[in-house]
Design an enzyme around this catalytic site. Sequence first.
Site, PDB file in Angstrom:
ATOM      1  N   SER A  32      13.681  31.739  83.733  1.00  0.00           N
ATOM      2  CA  SER A  32      13.926  30.993  82.489  1.00  0.00           C
ATOM      3  C   SER A  32      13.477  29.547  82.606  1.00  0.00           C
ATOM      4  O   SER A  32      13.555  28.939  83.675  1.00  0.00           O
ATOM      5  CB  SER A  32      15.425  31.022  82.221  1.00  0.00           C
ATOM      6  OG  SER A  32      15.782  30.045  81.282  1.00  0.00           O
ATOM      7  N   GLU A  43      15.194  27.290  81.754  1.00  0.00           N
ATOM      8  CA  GLU A  43      16.394  26.536  82.130  1.00  0.00           C
ATOM      9  C   GLU A  43      16.362  26.112  83.602  1.00  0.00           C
ATOM     10  O   GLU A  43      17.138  25.254  83.999  1.00  0.00           O
ATOM     11  CB  GLU A  43      17.647  27.354  81.836  1.00  0.00           C
ATOM     12  CG  GLU A  43      17.956  27.488  80.355  1.00  0.00           C
ATOM     13  CD  GLU A  43      18.387  26.174  79.707  1.00  0.00           C
ATOM     14  OE1 GLU A  43      19.012  25.350  80.382  1.00  0.00           O
ATOM     15  OE2 GLU A  43      18.068  25.983  78.526  1.00  0.00           O
ATOM     16  N   TYR A 101      23.864  28.527  84.450  1.00  0.00           N
ATOM     17  CA  TYR A 101      22.875  29.570  84.185  1.00  0.00           C
ATOM     18  C   TYR A 101      21.519  29.218  84.814  1.00  0.00           C
ATOM     19  O   TYR A 101      20.905  30.023  85.510  1.00  0.00           O
ATOM     20  CB  TYR A 101      22.729  29.758  82.665  1.00  0.00           C
ATOM     21  CG  TYR A 101      21.577  30.640  82.272  1.00  0.00           C
ATOM     22  CD1 TYR A 101      21.698  32.018  82.259  1.00  0.00           C
ATOM     23  CD2 TYR A 101      20.339  30.082  81.915  1.00  0.00           C
ATOM     24  CE1 TYR A 101      20.625  32.834  81.903  1.00  0.00           C
ATOM     25  CE2 TYR A 101      19.267  30.885  81.560  1.00  0.00           C
ATOM     26  CZ  TYR A 101      19.419  32.259  81.556  1.00  0.00           C
ATOM     27  OH  TYR A 101      18.355  33.055  81.213  1.00  0.00           O
TER      28      TYR A 101
HETATM   29  O1  G4F Z   1      19.784  29.498  71.283  1.00  0.00           O
HETATM   30  P1  G4F Z   1      20.414  28.832  72.449  1.00  0.00           P
HETATM   31  O2  G4F Z   1      21.800  29.277  72.790  1.00  0.00           O
HETATM   32  O3  G4F Z   1      19.411  29.044  73.663  1.00  0.00           O
HETATM   33  P2  G4F Z   1      19.243  28.319  75.081  1.00  0.00           P
HETATM   34  O4  G4F Z   1      20.476  27.670  75.534  1.00  0.00           O
HETATM   35  O5  G4F Z   1      18.035  27.449  75.010  1.00  0.00           O
HETATM   36  O6  G4F Z   1      18.966  29.565  76.032  1.00  0.00           O
HETATM   37  C1  G4F Z   1      18.105  30.646  75.681  1.00  0.00           C
HETATM   38  O7  G4F Z   1      16.782  30.395  76.097  1.00  0.00           O
HETATM   39  C2  G4F Z   1      16.618  30.250  77.538  1.00  0.00           C
HETATM   40  C3  G4F Z   1      15.163  29.980  77.827  1.00  0.00           C
HETATM   41  O8  G4F Z   1      14.388  31.079  77.556  1.00  0.00           O
HETATM   42  C4  G4F Z   1      17.100  31.522  78.223  1.00  0.00           C
HETATM   43  F1  G4F Z   1      16.944  31.405  79.544  1.00  0.00           F
HETATM   44  C5  G4F Z   1      18.545  31.781  77.859  1.00  0.00           C
HETATM   45  O9  G4F Z   1      18.960  33.017  78.427  1.00  0.00           O
HETATM   46  C6  G4F Z   1      18.659  31.894  76.342  1.00  0.00           C
HETATM   47  O10 G4F Z   1      17.915  33.012  75.921  1.00  0.00           O
HETATM   48  O11 G4F Z   1      20.460  27.259  72.240  1.00  0.00           O
HETATM   49  C7  G4F Z   1      19.311  26.509  71.914  1.00  0.00           C
HETATM   50  C8  G4F Z   1      19.720  25.083  71.601  1.00  0.00           C
HETATM   51  C9  G4F Z   1      20.632  24.458  72.633  1.00  0.00           C
HETATM   52  O12 G4F Z   1      20.203  23.136  72.877  1.00  0.00           O
HETATM   53  C10 G4F Z   1      21.999  24.437  71.997  1.00  0.00           C
HETATM   54  O13 G4F Z   1      22.858  23.400  72.423  1.00  0.00           O
HETATM   55  O14 G4F Z   1      20.470  25.087  70.389  1.00  0.00           O
HETATM   56  C11 G4F Z   1      21.593  24.220  70.547  1.00  0.00           C
HETATM   57  N1  G4F Z   1      22.630  24.589  69.586  1.00  0.00           N
HETATM   58  C12 G4F Z   1      23.080  23.785  68.579  1.00  0.00           C
HETATM   59  N2  G4F Z   1      24.058  24.420  67.905  1.00  0.00           N
HETATM   60  C13 G4F Z   1      23.307  25.755  69.549  1.00  0.00           C
HETATM   61  C14 G4F Z   1      24.209  25.644  68.483  1.00  0.00           C
HETATM   62  N3  G4F Z   1      23.214  26.879  70.307  1.00  0.00           N
HETATM   63  C15 G4F Z   1      24.035  27.921  70.004  1.00  0.00           C
HETATM   64  N4  G4F Z   1      23.938  29.053  70.726  1.00  0.00           N
HETATM   65  N5  G4F Z   1      24.955  27.836  68.975  1.00  0.00           N
HETATM   66  C16 G4F Z   1      25.072  26.717  68.184  1.00  0.00           C
HETATM   67  O15 G4F Z   1      25.897  26.674  67.273  1.00  0.00           O
END
Ligand code: G4F
Length: 331
Positions: free
Chosen positions: A130, A132, A154
Amino acid sequence: MPRALITGITGQDGSYLTELLLEQGYDVHGVVRRTSSLGRSRLDHLYNDPAVYGRRLFLHYAELDDPTTLRRVLVKVAPDEIYHLAGQSHVGLSFEIPESTCEMTAMGTLRLLEMIRDLKNPVRLFHASSSEVFGEPSIVPQDENTPFAPINPYGCAKAFASHMLVIYRRTFGLFACNGIMFNHESPRRGENFVTRKICRAAAAIKLGLQKELALGDTTARRDWGDARDYIRGMWLALQHAKPEDFVFATGESHSVQDVVELSFQTVGLDWRQFVKQDQRFMRPAEPHRLIGNAAKAKRLLSWVPKTTFAQLIAEMTETDLELLARKPLDG
Ligand code: G4F
């Protein structure tokens, strides 16, 4: 018939990869956790097709934290290729459950490497790493040579797993590749990831099924691509002559706010009336400047992401609109 084994087959990536491999003429075996619900899963259409399930697609119960079960499946299936996609994949949640995240994602991968090391027949391994792992990177955009600097449990677990894979490749000569996957989305994305959460909410609000959308940090930026493009990259990585690591990314950065505006625009609503910030979705640490450089995958694998960010968000929102209009209660 080549034989593939997929861990994490019921997830977004696992389901698309299954379709791709079946199209390519593979027999596909999937590892499923006892607790996974197969009913109404992303594999439903294949599971319920008698021409596919039990003939070219097979599911086996095993657990990444129960090596005996996994070893048994590996020996029985004797795959030519393994796609290791399983693990606790929610970054926010990894702050709440760091030990089980590391158990599954870090130790689970090490256990798999140990088993592959003992196999008599050579096997090719793809590990879904990832972006990450880069956390707070010193270099933008990031490529295969960018140092790992994870900032959440993670990312740290993925960094451990990716480093271990390289060690096993060097030391024991395994054909093993890390795909350093930047965010990749689709209509099959889990509803707790931000793109799907937003697209589904915009659709639900349009249909009068939801009143508002609570989000964390909407200034957060990511390099978002289409999962179906990234699945093709996984397969291409294992067809390459040499085992190598590859970054898969679009090279474009967008904010969560961009996703909000595009999805609400798709359903013809003004986001300002519905979106609010909620501290519960803020994370203790946010990676910044995560943008990938996929030049190596383009050069060596002829991999090119085909879908644009705007097309992807519009498709995800429209699909949720159709799904919710058909099945408003259980989606
Ligand atoms: O959609 P996210 O939860 O994805 P994140 O954390 O980037 O991780 C995903 O991508 C990675 C890279 O491929 C993978 F390794 C991992 O397994 C997963 O698939 O969050 C994206 C962004 C973050 O900055 C988070 O803080 O969106 C921001 N965010 C803002 N509001 C939110 C929210 N994320 C989530 N899940 N929910 C919210 O309400």
